[in-house]
Write an enzyme that holds these catalytic residues in place. Structure first.
Site, PDB file in Angstrom:
ATOM      1  N   ASP A   1       0.867  -1.185   0.000  1.00 35.36           N
ATOM      2  CA  ASP A   1       0.000   0.000   0.000  1.00 35.36           C
ATOM      3  C   ASP A   1       0.900   1.229   0.000  1.00 35.36           C
ATOM      4  O   ASP A   1       1.917   1.246   0.700  1.00 35.36           O
ATOM      5  CB  ASP A   1      -0.911  -0.007   1.237  1.00 35.36           C
ATOM      6  CG  ASP A   1      -2.118   0.903   1.074  1.00 35.36           C
ATOM      7  OD1 ASP A   1      -1.938   2.067   0.633  1.00 35.36           O
ATOM      8  OD2 ASP A   1      -3.236   0.453   1.383  1.00 35.36           O
ATOM      9  N   ASP A   2       0.530   2.241  -0.770  1.00 41.38           N
ATOM     10  CA  ASP A   2       1.361   3.450  -0.833  1.00 41.38           C
ATOM     11  C   ASP A   2       0.991   4.466   0.239  1.00 41.38           C
ATOM     12  O   ASP A   2       1.603   5.530   0.327  1.00 41.38           O
ATOM     13  CB  ASP A   2       1.267   4.090  -2.225  1.00 41.38           C
ATOM     14  CG  ASP A   2      -0.138   4.588  -2.534  1.00 41.38           C
ATOM     15  OD1 ASP A   2      -1.109   3.931  -2.110  1.00 41.38           O
ATOM     16  OD2 ASP A   2      -0.269   5.617  -3.224  1.00 41.38           O
TER      17      ASP A   2
ATOM     18  N   ASP B   1      -3.163  -3.467  -2.254  1.00 37.91           N
ATOM     19  CA  ASP B   1      -4.040  -2.333  -2.554  1.00 37.91           C
ATOM     20  C   ASP B   1      -4.081  -2.117  -4.069  1.00 37.91           C
ATOM     21  O   ASP B   1      -3.149  -2.487  -4.792  1.00 37.91           O
ATOM     22  CB  ASP B   1      -3.517  -1.070  -1.849  1.00 37.91           C
ATOM     23  CG  ASP B   1      -4.446   0.116  -2.036  1.00 37.91           C
ATOM     24  OD1 ASP B   1      -5.671  -0.089  -2.054  1.00 37.91           O
ATOM     25  OD2 ASP B   1      -3.941   1.244  -2.185  1.00 37.91           O
TER      26      ASP B   1
ATOM     27  N   ASP C   1      20.766 -62.581 -19.853  1.00 35.19           N
ATOM     28  CA  ASP C   1      21.529 -61.850 -20.856  1.00 35.19           C
ATOM     29  C   ASP C   1      21.038 -62.271 -22.245  1.00 35.19           C
ATOM     30  O   ASP C   1      21.035 -63.469 -22.569  1.00 35.19           O
ATOM     31  CB  ASP C   1      23.023 -62.140 -20.714  1.00 35.19           C
ATOM     32  CG  ASP C   1      23.878 -61.185 -21.531  1.00 35.19           C
ATOM     33  OD1 ASP C   1      24.314 -60.172 -20.970  1.00 35.19           O
ATOM     34  OD2 ASP C   1      24.095 -61.469 -22.733  1.00 35.19           O
TER      35      ASP C   1
ATOM     36  N   ASN D   1      22.269 -55.292 -32.904  1.00 35.04           N
ATOM     37  CA  ASN D   1      22.554 -53.881 -33.176  1.00 35.04           C
ATOM     38  C   ASN D   1      23.343 -53.705 -34.464  1.00 35.04           C
ATOM     39  O   ASN D   1      23.064 -52.795 -35.259  1.00 35.04           O
ATOM     40  CB  ASN D   1      23.335 -53.275 -32.001  1.00 35.04           C
ATOM     41  CG  ASN D   1      22.451 -52.935 -30.818  1.00 35.04           C
ATOM     42  OD1 ASN D   1      21.267 -52.650 -30.977  1.00 35.04           O
ATOM     43  ND2 ASN D   1      23.018 -52.992 -29.625  1.00 35.04           N
TER      44      ASN D   1
ATOM     45  N   ASP E   1      16.735 -51.436 -29.532  1.00 35.51           N
ATOM     46  CA  ASP E   1      15.863 -50.899 -28.478  1.00 35.51           C
ATOM     47  C   ASP E   1      14.507 -51.598 -28.484  1.00 35.51           C
ATOM     48  O   ASP E   1      13.931 -51.877 -27.424  1.00 35.51           O
ATOM     49  CB  ASP E   1      15.674 -49.394 -28.673  1.00 35.51           C
ATOM     50  CG  ASP E   1      16.912 -48.588 -28.313  1.00 35.51           C
ATOM     51  OD1 ASP E   1      17.840 -49.171 -27.712  1.00 35.51           O
ATOM     52  OD2 ASP E   1      16.963 -47.389 -28.640  1.00 35.51           O
TER      53      ASP E   1
ATOM     54  N   GLU F   1      22.047 -55.313 -22.270  1.00 30.54           N
ATOM     55  CA  GLU F   1      21.013 -56.325 -22.473  1.00 30.54           C
ATOM     56  C   GLU F   1      20.864 -57.245 -21.264  1.00 30.54           C
ATOM     57  O   GLU F   1      20.269 -58.319 -21.358  1.00 30.54           O
ATOM     58  CB  GLU F   1      21.343 -57.161 -23.718  1.00 30.54           C
ATOM     59  CG  GLU F   1      22.583 -58.038 -23.610  1.00 30.54           C
ATOM     60  CD  GLU F   1      23.890 -57.322 -23.920  1.00 30.54           C
ATOM     61  OE1 GLU F   1      24.874 -58.008 -24.232  1.00 30.54           O
ATOM     62  OE2 GLU F   1      23.922 -56.073 -23.848  1.00 30.54           O
TER      63      GLU F   1
END
Length: 458
Positions: free
Chosen positions: A9-10, A53, A330, A338, A347, A373
């Site tokens: 508030d001022d 305010d 495994d 791959n 993946d 893996e």
């Protein structure tokens, strides 16, 4: 509960008056006399609640509120506009700017303190979620505060509990322009519907015939299934004492009759936005927890989680003299997969492999990807013969049908080698069991792969 309250508030006299009232109620009070100073204090995270305010030079209260609510770092701070402005358009402008409430001077001290305490509780509930969500950014999760601050509060699911048809129709018509609204006249049925359906907000009339709206509010706020829904109370001016009691019980906001359509929409939107803000933080926390313990490719538990959990399972097995077995799996010739088909195909194989392993295990079993893996399965209350049967079942499931790759446009054969070991009475730690299972796996691969080898029980 106490809280740090920033009063903006001022007018020095207004600041001193509010500071004295809040301090007498054991709140810690901060003050600012301009919008820019207030924004700086909020950006440093100092206040729990802002009392603001409107009529200030340079930057008025509406603009301060708008900036606070549109900035991810400060959007969670509750803002109450406290002003001498008393026209409906002023109240609506404040609520549209994002304020959590709009109080008109001269203030009702009881209403002010009840509102501050209610908002302080709400903020305390979200602070821990917010801190953890911010920490999740280190895990690579998108900043949850940005998404939460951008929430509009529209297209919500609202349950309206009102037994007077004319009033229910008017409120439903107003809300239906922006939300999906369900109307319920019976408080007991309202609790059941709230538990069974996914509502964002519940509006409860305090004038239900022969029914206690506050009791309904208490039930919704106390049940696990409904406690995250926002609750707004509706009552007459003379119901103010009950409304303040409702805020203590856990209601998030209230509306006094006659209910202005625009204020209704603004308050419901604010509460839905706040609920979704916390929902997003909660979802972000859940994601960060999952990232901390799950392998992102396969969805299995990761090595870090397995190391901790396996040690706990081993200690419990030894303490209770219960069986514990461990499988080390495994994928055979995975490097060739791959090299021949590419890493994306690899993946896909690992994801399918994880699914087939998971399908052969129980909910109490621990299944974790060790890296590459290699997968480990920990079987509590399982001796060597039963563990061998599980391992053989996994081996057969892997070999039984080709693995889809390239988005299921191609298929390739896959097999797995498995080493099995069980806890012995003389084992000092889970590392002893793991070592024997690893040795058994090595023998399975050296002996031609696609087989199960059980470590010696001696």
């Amino acid at each position: 509960m106490s809280a740090r309250v920033l009063v903006i508030d001022d007018v020095p006299a207004n600041l001193r008056l509010l500071e004295a009232k809040l301090s007498a109620e054991y709140f810690e009070v901060l003050t600012a006399t301009s919008g820019p100073d207030a924004l700086a204090i909020c950006e440093r995270g100092e206040p729990d609640i802002v009392l603001l305010d409107v009529m200030m030079p340079g930057m008025n209260g509406f603009e301060v509120c708008r900036r606070l609510k549109s900035t991810p770092a400060t959007a969670h701070i509750p803002v109450v506009i406290v002003t001498a402005l008393d026209q409906p358009r002023d109240r609506l402008q404040g609520l549209d700017a994002g304020a959590d409430d709009f109080l008109t001077k001269p203030l009702d001290d009881a209403a002010l303190f009840a509102r501050v305490r209610s908002l302080a509780r709400l903020k305390a509930m979200t602070d821990e979620l917010r801190n953890r969500a911010v920490a999740s950014r280190r895990l690579g999760i998108a900043d949850p505060l940005v998404a939460a601050a951008a929430e509009t509060g529209l297209n919500g699911r609202v349950l309206l509990v009102e037994d007077r048809p004319a009033i229910a129709d008017r409120l439903e018509n107003a809300l239906s322009a922006f939300h999906l609204v369900s109307v319920e006249t019976d408080a007991r049925q309202a609790v059941q519907r709230a538990c069974e359906e996914d509502y964002d907000s519940v509006l409860i009339s305090l004038d239900l015939e022969g029914q206690d709206g506050l009791r309904l509010c208490s039930q919704i706020r106390s049940l696990d299934r409904t406690r995250d829904m926002s609750v707004l109370l509706m009552g007459e001016v003379e119901n103010r004492a009950r409304i303040l009691r409702g805020l203590e019980i856990g209601a998030h906001d209230f509306l006094l009759r006659p209910i202005d359509r625009n204020e209704l929409l603004a308050r419901v939107r604010t509460q839905i936005r706040r609920k979704r803000f916390t929902d997003r933080l909660r979802d972000s926390l859940q994601s960060s927890m999952e990232m901390a313990v799950l392998d992102q490719l396969t969805g299995l538990h990761n090595r870090r989680f397995m190391d901790t959990r396996l040690a706990e399972m081993f200690d419990e097995s030894a303490l209770r003299a219960r069986a514990l077995s461990l499988l080390v799996l495994d994928v055979d010739h995975f490097k060739a997969v791959n090299d021949s088909w590419g890493h994306d195909a690899g993946d896909e194989v690992l994801k399918e492999f994880a699914e087939r392993v998971r399908a052969c295990t129980r909910g109490i079993d621990l299944v974790a990807r060790m890296g590459g893996e290699e997968v480990v399965v920990v079987l509590p209350d399982t001796g060597p013969k039963a563990a061998y049967a599980v391992a053989e079942r996994i081996r057969e499931r892997v070999e039984g049908s080709p693995f889809p790759i390239y988005g299921a446009t191609r298929e390739i054969p896959v097999t797995v080698s498995i080493g099995v070991a069980s806890r012995r009475a003389g084992d000092a730690s889970c590392a002893d069991v793991m070592k024997r299972a690893d040795d058994a796996l090595y023998r399975a691969k050296a002996g031609g792969r696609n087989q199960v080898i059980v470590a010696s029980a001696a």
